[in-house]
Design a protein around this motif. Structure first.
Motif, short mmCIF file in Angstrom:
data_model
loop_
_atom_site.label_atom_id
_atom_site.label_comp_id
_atom_site.label_asym_id
_atom_site.label_seq_id
_atom_site.Cartn_x
_atom_site.Cartn_y
_atom_site.Cartn_z
N LYS A 22 0.83 -1.21 0.00
CA LYS A 22 0.00 0.00 0.00
C LYS A 22 0.86 1.26 0.00
O LYS A 22 0.59 2.22 -0.74
CB LYS A 22 -0.92 0.01 1.23
N GLN A 23 1.89 1.27 0.83
CA GLN A 23 2.72 2.45 0.97
C GLN A 23 3.48 2.77 -0.32
O GLN A 23 3.46 3.89 -0.82
CB GLN A 23 3.72 2.26 2.12
N LEU A 24 4.15 1.77 -0.87
CA LEU A 24 5.01 2.02 -2.02
C LEU A 24 4.23 2.08 -3.33
O LEU A 24 4.51 2.92 -4.18
CB LEU A 24 6.10 0.94 -2.09
N LEU A 25 3.25 1.19 -3.51
CA LEU A 25 2.45 1.26 -4.74
C LEU A 25 1.56 2.49 -4.75
O LEU A 25 1.19 2.99 -5.81
CB LEU A 25 1.61 0.00 -4.90
N ASP A 38 -5.57 1.91 -0.42
CA ASP A 38 -5.37 2.08 1.02
C ASP A 38 -6.48 1.43 1.83
O ASP A 38 -6.24 1.00 2.97
CB ASP A 38 -5.28 3.58 1.36
N GLU A 39 -7.69 1.35 1.29
CA GLU A 39 -8.81 0.77 2.01
C GLU A 39 -8.86 -0.76 1.92
O GLU A 39 -9.68 -1.38 2.60
CB GLU A 39 -10.13 1.34 1.46
N ALA A 40 -8.00 -1.35 1.09
CA ALA A 40 -8.03 -2.80 0.91
C ALA A 40 -7.62 -3.51 2.20
O ALA A 40 -6.72 -3.06 2.91
CB ALA A 40 -7.11 -3.21 -0.23
N GLN A 41 -8.29 -4.61 2.51
CA GLN A 41 -8.00 -5.42 3.69
C GLN A 41 -7.74 -6.86 3.26
O GLN A 41 -8.31 -7.34 2.27
CB GLN A 41 -9.18 -5.37 4.67
N GLY A 45 -5.95 1.52 -13.06
CA GLY A 45 -7.05 0.78 -12.46
C GLY A 45 -6.53 -0.18 -11.42
O GLY A 45 -5.32 -0.43 -11.32
N LEU A 46 -7.43 -0.75 -10.62
CA LEU A 46 -7.03 -1.61 -9.50
C LEU A 46 -7.90 -2.86 -9.47
O LEU A 46 -9.13 -2.78 -9.51
CB LEU A 46 -7.15 -0.86 -8.18
N ILE A 47 -7.22 -4.01 -9.40
CA ILE A 47 -7.88 -5.31 -9.20
C ILE A 47 -7.39 -5.88 -7.87
O ILE A 47 -6.18 -5.91 -7.62
CB ILE A 47 -7.56 -6.28 -10.35
N LEU A 48 -8.30 -6.31 -7.03
CA LEU A 48 -7.97 -7.01 -5.79
C LEU A 48 -8.38 -8.46 -5.96
O LEU A 48 -9.49 -8.75 -6.42
CB LEU A 48 -8.69 -6.38 -4.60
N PHE A 49 -7.47 -9.37 -5.60
CA PHE A 49 -7.81 -10.78 -5.77
C PHE A 49 -7.34 -11.59 -4.56
O PHE A 49 -6.34 -11.30 -3.91
CB PHE A 49 -7.21 -11.34 -7.06
N GLY A 50 -8.16 -12.58 -4.26
CA GLY A 50 -7.86 -13.58 -3.24
C GLY A 50 -8.35 -14.90 -3.80
O GLY A 50 -7.83 -15.39 -4.79
N SER A 51 -9.40 -15.46 -3.18
CA SER A 51 -10.04 -16.64 -3.76
C SER A 51 -10.74 -16.30 -5.07
O SER A 51 -10.92 -17.16 -5.93
CB SER A 51 -11.04 -17.24 -2.77
N ARG A 52 -11.12 -15.04 -5.22
CA ARG A 52 -11.72 -14.53 -6.45
C ARG A 52 -11.09 -13.18 -6.76
O ARG A 52 -10.45 -12.56 -5.92
CB ARG A 52 -13.24 -14.40 -6.33
N ALA A 53 -11.30 -12.73 -7.98
CA ALA A 53 -10.74 -11.46 -8.43
C ALA A 53 -11.88 -10.47 -8.64
O ALA A 53 -12.92 -10.80 -9.21
CB ALA A 53 -9.95 -11.63 -9.72
N TYR A 54 -11.66 -9.23 -8.18
CA TYR A 54 -12.68 -8.18 -8.30
C TYR A 54 -12.03 -6.90 -8.82
O TYR A 54 -10.90 -6.56 -8.42
CB TYR A 54 -13.33 -7.90 -6.94
#
Length: 343
Positions: A121-124, A163-166, A137-146
Motif C-alpha cells: 500500500k505504501q510504495l504502490l 489504502d482501504e483494501a483489507q 485501475g485496480l484489481i484485488l484478488f484472493g479466492s476470487r478477483a474483483y
C-alpha cells in the motif's frame, strides 16, 4: 456556439391544447341549475353550450410558463471550442493479492516491522501518484478477483481504494489466473501497445477457474504486457525460527510468475524488502509511454437555470395573484373586527 441538448422536447408544445381537447371538462364542484328542456332550446336557437374559455390575456401567463418549462427541459447550453484531452500514457492495471498470507509481518518500513500488504500500500500508492498521463485501475484478488477501480485518470481515487483494501476481503486463497483474466477483459478494449498489467502476489495459484499460464497466453494474444512481482522475505538466519529453517516465502511460486511474465513479454521481479520494491517501481517507471490518439472535448456551459428560475418566479406570481383577493378580504375583516382605538 449555442445549442439545445434535447431539441425534441419542443414537440411537446401542443400537449396542453391536446389534453384540453381530449379530456372531459373538470367538475368545478359548484352547484349548477339543470334544465330538462335545455336541449330543445339549443335546437331552436341553433346554438350549443360550450365551455367558456379564458381570454387570451388570462391564458398568456400560463402559455409563457409552459414555454419556459419546455425551454429549460430542452437543456440549452453554450459549447466552447474543442480542447484536446491529455491521453499520452499507458493503460495500467494493478492486480494486488489480498489473500490471508499478505498479512504476514516479515517486511520492514522505516525501521518498523510491517505486513506485506501494508508495504505494498505504501510504495504502490506513491507509484500510482506518479502515473501522470496514465489511466490506472485496480484489481484485488484472493479466492476470487474483483475490479475495485476501473481505468481512470483519477489517481487519487485509485490510491484511496488501495489504502482501504483489507486482507481476506476477496477470500483467503490466491486466484492468480482469474486476476489476469479479469485484466485481459478490461484492457482488450484499449489501444494496443499501451496495455500493462502489474501483478503483486506472495503465493501460488490455488484457487479460481483459469490457469495462470493460459491466462498469460491470452494476455499475450491481446498484446498485454504482464510484470509480476513476488513479495516476501528470505529465510531467517537467526532466532528460533531460523534454527528450524523457517522460510516465510515458501508458498511463493517464482517459477510460474516468471513464466507468466515471459509469456506476455514482461518481466518478473522479486521483492524481499522495501528497498527492492522501490527499485522495482523505479524500473517500472522507466517504461516508455506510448502515444495514444488524443481525444477532443468541448466544454459546455449549461443555461437551463435561467428559464427554470423565470418559470419558478412566474408561478409564484400567479399563485400570489390567485391568493391575494381572499387574503386581502380576511385582512379587512380582521381590521374591521378590531378597530383601532383613538389615541
Amino acid at each position: 456556439m449555442f445549442e439545445f441538448a434535447w431539441p425534441w422536447v419542443f414537440l411537446l408544445a401542443p400537449l396542453p391544447w391536446l389534453l384540453r381537447r381530449l379530456l372531459p371538462a373538470a367538475d368545478s364542484g359548484e352547484a349548477a341549475l339543470n334544465i330538462s328542456f335545455i336541449a330543445e332550446l339549443q335546437h331552436l336557437t341553433g346554438q350549443h353550450a360550450r365551455a367558456r374559455l379564458p381570454s387570451w390575456r388570462q391564458q398568456l401567463p400560463f402559455v409563457l410558463l409552459w414555454g419556459l418549462l419546455l425551454l429549460a427541459t430542452a437543456r440549452p447550453q453554450w459549447l466552447g471550442a474543442p480542447l484536446p484531452m491529455p491521453a499520452s500514457g499507458r493503460d495500467l492495471l494493478l492486480a494486488v493479492d489480498v489473500s490471508g498470507s499478505m498479512d504476514y509481518a516479515d517486511m520492514r518500513w522505516e525501521d518498523q516491522q510491517v505486513s506485506r500488504l501494508s508495504l505494498v500500500k505504501q510504495l504502490l500508492g506513491d507509484f500510482i501518484e506518479g502515473r501522470q498521463g496514465d489511466r490506472v485501475g485496480l484489481i484485488l484478488f484472493g479466492s476470487r478477483a474483483y475490479l475495485q477501480s476501473p481505468l481512470t485518470f483519477d489517481r487519487q481515487t485509485v490510491r484511496f481504494w488501495l489504502d482501504e483494501a483489507q486482507q481476506n476481503i476477496a477470500g483467503p486463497q490466491t486466484a492468480i489466473g482469474d486476476a489476469i483474466g479479469l485484466a485481459v477483459k478490461r484492457l482488450r478494449q484499449r489501444p494496443a501497445d499501451s496495455r500493462v498489467l502489474v501483478l503483486v502476489t506472495d503465493g501460488a495459484n490455488n484457487s479460481g477457474e483459469l490457469d495462470p499460464l493460459l491466462a498469460a497466453r491470452l494476455a499475450a494474444d491481446e498484446q498485454i504486457r504482464i510484470y509480476t512481482i513476488g513479495i516476501g522475505a528470505d529465510p531467517q538466519e537467526d532466532g528460533v525460527l531460523g534454527m528450524f529453517g523457517f522460510n516465510p516465502s515458501l508458498d511463493l511460486d517464482e517459477t510460474s510468475l516468471r513464466a507468466i511474465a515471459e509469456a506476455s513479454g514482461g518481466e518478473y521481479f522479486r521483492a524481499r524488502d522495501s528497498q527492492e520494491l522501490q527499485r522495482i517501481e523505479a524500473t517500472l517507471d522507466r517504461l516508455e509511454p506510448v502515444a495514444q490518439n488524443p481525444t477532443l472535448a468541448r466544454p459546455s456551459l449549461p443555461l437551463y437555470p435561467w428559464p427554470l428560475s423565470a418559470a419558478l418566479l412566474l408561478s409564484l406570481l400567479l399563485v400570489a395573484r390567485t391568493l391575494w383577493p381572499g387574503l386581502s378580504q380576511r385582512l379587512r375583516a380582521v381590521a374591521n373586527r378590531y378597530p383601532r382605538r383613538p389615541s
